[in-house]
Design a protein around this motif. Structure first.
Motif, PDB file in Angstrom:
ATOM      1  N   PHE A 160      -6.842  12.055  -6.375  1.00 42.61           N
ATOM      2  CA  PHE A 160      -6.644  10.980  -5.411  1.00 42.61           C
ATOM      3  C   PHE A 160      -7.962  10.674  -4.717  1.00 42.61           C
ATOM      4  O   PHE A 160      -8.618  11.573  -4.183  1.00 42.61           O
ATOM      5  CB  PHE A 160      -5.593  11.364  -4.362  1.00 42.61           C
ATOM      6  CG  PHE A 160      -4.182  11.218  -4.832  1.00 42.61           C
ATOM      7  CD1 PHE A 160      -3.510  10.008  -4.698  1.00 42.61           C
ATOM      8  CD2 PHE A 160      -3.523  12.290  -5.415  1.00 42.61           C
ATOM      9  CE1 PHE A 160      -2.195   9.881  -5.139  1.00 42.61           C
ATOM     10  CE2 PHE A 160      -2.211  12.164  -5.862  1.00 42.61           C
ATOM     11  CZ  PHE A 160      -1.544  10.960  -5.720  1.00 42.61           C
ATOM     12  N   GLY A 161      -8.359   9.408  -4.747  1.00 43.64           N
ATOM     13  CA  GLY A 161      -9.506   8.946  -3.986  1.00 43.64           C
ATOM     14  C   GLY A 161      -9.049   7.916  -2.984  1.00 43.64           C
ATOM     15  O   GLY A 161      -7.864   7.577  -2.908  1.00 43.64           O
ATOM     16  N   ASP A 162      -9.993   7.408  -2.195  1.00 43.24           N
ATOM     17  CA  ASP A 162      -9.627   6.378  -1.230  1.00 43.24           C
ATOM     18  C   ASP A 162      -9.189   5.090  -1.913  1.00 43.24           C
ATOM     19  O   ASP A 162      -8.399   4.330  -1.368  1.00 43.24           O
ATOM     20  CB  ASP A 162     -10.821   6.076  -0.310  1.00 43.24           C
ATOM     21  CG  ASP A 162     -11.159   7.243   0.601  1.00 43.24           C
ATOM     22  OD1 ASP A 162     -10.261   8.073   0.862  1.00 43.24           O
ATOM     23  OD2 ASP A 162     -12.320   7.328   1.037  1.00 43.24           O
ATOM     24  N   ASP A 163      -9.724   4.858  -3.122  1.00 41.19           N
ATOM     25  CA  ASP A 163      -9.453   3.599  -3.800  1.00 41.19           C
ATOM     26  C   ASP A 163      -8.352   3.682  -4.840  1.00 41.19           C
ATOM     27  O   ASP A 163      -7.691   2.691  -5.143  1.00 41.19           O
ATOM     28  CB  ASP A 163     -10.727   3.075  -4.465  1.00 41.19           C
ATOM     29  CG  ASP A 163     -11.308   4.074  -5.468  1.00 41.19           C
ATOM     30  OD1 ASP A 163     -10.906   5.258  -5.442  1.00 41.19           O
ATOM     31  OD2 ASP A 163     -12.176   3.663  -6.269  1.00 41.19           O
ATOM     32  N   ARG A 217      -9.229  -3.610  -1.842  1.00 43.08           N
ATOM     33  CA  ARG A 217     -10.679  -3.800  -1.733  1.00 43.08           C
ATOM     34  C   ARG A 217     -11.370  -3.747  -3.096  1.00 43.08           C
ATOM     35  O   ARG A 217     -12.488  -4.254  -3.248  1.00 43.08           O
ATOM     36  CB  ARG A 217     -11.285  -2.739  -0.814  1.00 43.08           C
ATOM     37  CG  ARG A 217     -10.895  -2.884   0.655  1.00 43.08           C
ATOM     38  CD  ARG A 217     -11.761  -2.013   1.546  1.00 43.08           C
ATOM     39  NE  ARG A 217     -11.676  -0.613   1.181  1.00 43.08           N
ATOM     40  CZ  ARG A 217     -10.743   0.226   1.646  1.00 43.08           C
ATOM     41  NH1 ARG A 217      -9.817  -0.227   2.480  1.00 43.08           N
ATOM     42  NH2 ARG A 217     -10.733   1.494   1.286  1.00 43.08           N
ATOM     43  N   ARG A 220       1.038   3.985  -3.123  1.00 45.78           N
ATOM     44  CA  ARG A 220       0.774   5.410  -2.910  1.00 45.78           C
ATOM     45  C   ARG A 220       1.955   6.253  -3.389  1.00 45.78           C
ATOM     46  O   ARG A 220       1.772   7.287  -4.047  1.00 45.78           O
ATOM     47  CB  ARG A 220       0.511   5.674  -1.425  1.00 45.78           C
ATOM     48  CG  ARG A 220       0.322   7.145  -1.059  1.00 45.78           C
ATOM     49  CD  ARG A 220      -1.023   7.661  -1.513  1.00 45.78           C
ATOM     50  NE  ARG A 220      -1.103   9.122  -1.375  1.00 45.78           N
ATOM     51  CZ  ARG A 220      -2.263   9.787  -1.311  1.00 45.78           C
ATOM     52  NH1 ARG A 220      -3.419   9.135  -1.358  1.00 45.78           N
ATOM     53  NH2 ARG A 220      -2.259  11.098  -1.206  1.00 45.78           N
ATOM     54  N   THR A 247      -4.278   1.877  -8.586  1.00 42.59           N
ATOM     55  CA  THR A 247      -5.133   1.497  -7.468  1.00 42.59           C
ATOM     56  C   THR A 247      -4.362   1.582  -6.154  1.00 42.59           C
ATOM     57  O   THR A 247      -3.163   1.314  -6.096  1.00 42.59           O
ATOM     58  CB  THR A 247      -5.705   0.083  -7.650  1.00 42.59           C
ATOM     59  OG1 THR A 247      -4.632  -0.881  -7.666  1.00 42.59           O
ATOM     60  CG2 THR A 247      -6.493  -0.009  -8.953  1.00 42.59           C
ATOM     61  N   TRP A 274      -5.733   6.590  -7.518  1.00 42.26           N
ATOM     62  CA  TRP A 274      -5.426   7.858  -8.178  1.00 42.26           C
ATOM     63  C   TRP A 274      -5.822   7.687  -9.640  1.00 42.26           C
ATOM     64  O   TRP A 274      -5.597   6.620 -10.229  1.00 42.26           O
ATOM     65  CB  TRP A 274      -3.928   8.157  -8.093  1.00 42.26           C
ATOM     66  CG  TRP A 274      -3.504   9.305  -8.978  1.00 42.26           C
ATOM     67  CD1 TRP A 274      -3.522  10.621  -8.662  1.00 42.26           C
ATOM     68  CD2 TRP A 274      -3.015   9.212 -10.327  1.00 42.26           C
ATOM     69  NE1 TRP A 274      -3.072  11.369  -9.730  1.00 42.26           N
ATOM     70  CE2 TRP A 274      -2.772  10.535 -10.756  1.00 42.26           C
ATOM     71  CE3 TRP A 274      -2.782   8.161 -11.207  1.00 42.26           C
ATOM     72  CZ2 TRP A 274      -2.277  10.819 -12.040  1.00 42.26           C
ATOM     73  CZ3 TRP A 274      -2.307   8.431 -12.477  1.00 42.26           C
ATOM     74  CH2 TRP A 274      -2.052   9.751 -12.876  1.00 42.26           C
ATOM     75  N   THR A 311      -5.914   0.388  -3.051  1.00 43.31           N
ATOM     76  CA  THR A 311      -6.449  -0.552  -2.068  1.00 43.31           C
ATOM     77  C   THR A 311      -6.811  -1.860  -2.748  1.00 43.31           C
ATOM     78  O   THR A 311      -7.265  -1.867  -3.904  1.00 43.31           O
ATOM     79  CB  THR A 311      -7.692   0.019  -1.355  1.00 43.31           C
ATOM     80  OG1 THR A 311      -8.273  -1.002  -0.526  1.00 43.31           O
ATOM     81  CG2 THR A 311      -8.738   0.497  -2.357  1.00 43.31           C
ATOM     82  N   ARG A 326       0.827  -1.208   0.000  1.00 48.09           N
ATOM     83  CA  ARG A 326       0.000   0.000   0.000  1.00 48.09           C
ATOM     84  C   ARG A 326       0.858   1.254   0.000  1.00 48.09           C
ATOM     85  O   ARG A 326       0.575   2.231  -0.711  1.00 48.09           O
ATOM     86  CB  ARG A 326      -0.946  -0.008   1.205  1.00 48.09           C
ATOM     87  CG  ARG A 326      -2.071  -1.041   1.100  1.00 48.09           C
ATOM     88  CD  ARG A 326      -3.113  -0.830   2.188  1.00 48.09           C
ATOM     89  NE  ARG A 326      -2.596  -1.158   3.514  1.00 48.09           N
ATOM     90  CZ  ARG A 326      -2.657  -2.360   4.057  1.00 48.09           C
ATOM     91  NH1 ARG A 326      -3.224  -3.363   3.387  1.00 48.09           N
ATOM     92  NH2 ARG A 326      -2.175  -2.578   5.271  1.00 48.09           N
TER      93      ARG A 326
END
Length: 292
Positions: free
Chosen positions: A44-47, A68, A25, A64, A49, A66, A21
């Motif tokens: 940038f999102g939680d899931d 998830r 990032r 990606t 870029w 994550t 992770r």
């Protein structure tokens, strides 16, 4: 009674996932810096870029962040990700940082696979700083001038007279550092005779170094310099400039072997998906399914 072996395996898996992770990032921040230098704005999102406009050559339209996205809990998220990037024009690509997506139903194919790598602050003492003495020692430094950047890019493999995807604006980015290696005694003039190089990206508030675009120029072979030597010198330069920081990146093939010979460990797979032409480029339906 708890099985110590099982507990250790669980802890190692969690450790590897955390470094994947962090590396993803860091890589996304580097991709974003390249895009900004070209006047493009990524989000940038939680899931992930993602860039709504086509990125420069060799750079993904999304990275990606994550795992998830590849689970049932993330159902539909991959489709949403594709809707955030330019899939209408040829050459769209997605860096699947956890190798957990299936974008084939959306018209994508796997371009390549690699391994995220991590070098701890305290690398194994059994790994030498340099695998062997060099007949022609190299000096590593950081370039600061546009003229040096064009020379660096030429050694990296850009077309003559250009800088490839690397714009001079990147030299003003405090997080971006172009490292070069030249024969000892070259001096401080224009950056000619570059035999190796890399790009270091600081992230995590300056607590992590990411290495990318590590290269050994063809001319280096005549000086007896191999990828293992490049990685050894690069590691030495990075740890001297940023002592106490872990280093991450991703590699495959000979460079992965060279990195692991210099204290890095593979921590997880990634794959890059590429699409020449999307059959449903109007976003009417992505046909994406999530992998395991």
């Amino acid at each position: 009674m708890n099985d110590p072996g099982t507990a250790a395996a669980v802890a190692e898996t969690a450790d590897h996932a955390a470094w994947v992770r962090a590396a993803a990032r860091n890589n996304a921040e580097w991709c974003d810096a390249v895009c900004r230098a070209h006047g493009l704005r990524g989000d940038f999102g939680d899931d992930a870029w993602a860039s709504p406009r086509r990125t420069p050559p060799l750079y993904p339209d999304a990275v990606t962040l994550t795992e998830r996205l590849g689970t049932s809990a993330g159902a539909g998220a991959a489709a949403d990700l594709l809707a955030r990037i330019d899939t209408a024009s040829p050459g769209c690509s997605v860096k699947d940082s956890f190798a957990c997506l299936d974008l084939a139903p959306a018209g994508f194919e796997v371009l390549f696979e690699a391994q995220w790598i991590h070098r701890p602050v305290q690398a194994p003492t059994s790994v030498p700083a340099f695998p062997r003495p060099l007949a022609h020692p190299l000096e590593w430094d950081v370039i600061t001038e546009p003229g040096d950047l064009s020379a660096w890019a030429a050694a990296w493999g850009a077309e003559p007279g250009g800088c490839g995807p690397f714009r001079p604006e990147l030299l003003a980015d405090d997080a971006t550092h172009f490292l070069r290696a030249r024969p000892t005694g070259t001096g401080t003039g224009t950056g000619t005779n570059i035999l190796a190089g890399a790009i270091a990206t600081l992230s995590g508030g300056g607590e992590l170094v990411g290495l990318s675009n590590v290269f050994t120029a063809p001319e280096a072979a005549t000086a007896g310099i191999e990828p293992r030597d490049t990685w050894a010198g690069c590691v030495s330069a990075v740890t001297a400039r940023w002592p106490g920081l872990p280093v991450v990146g991703y590699e495959s093939g000979a460079d992965l072997e060279a990195a692991t010979a210099n204290g890095f460990r593979p921590v997880g797979p990634l794959r890059v998906w590429w699409c020449a032409v999307r059959p449903d480029a109007d976003h009417g339906g992505t046909g994406v399914t999530e992998g395991a």
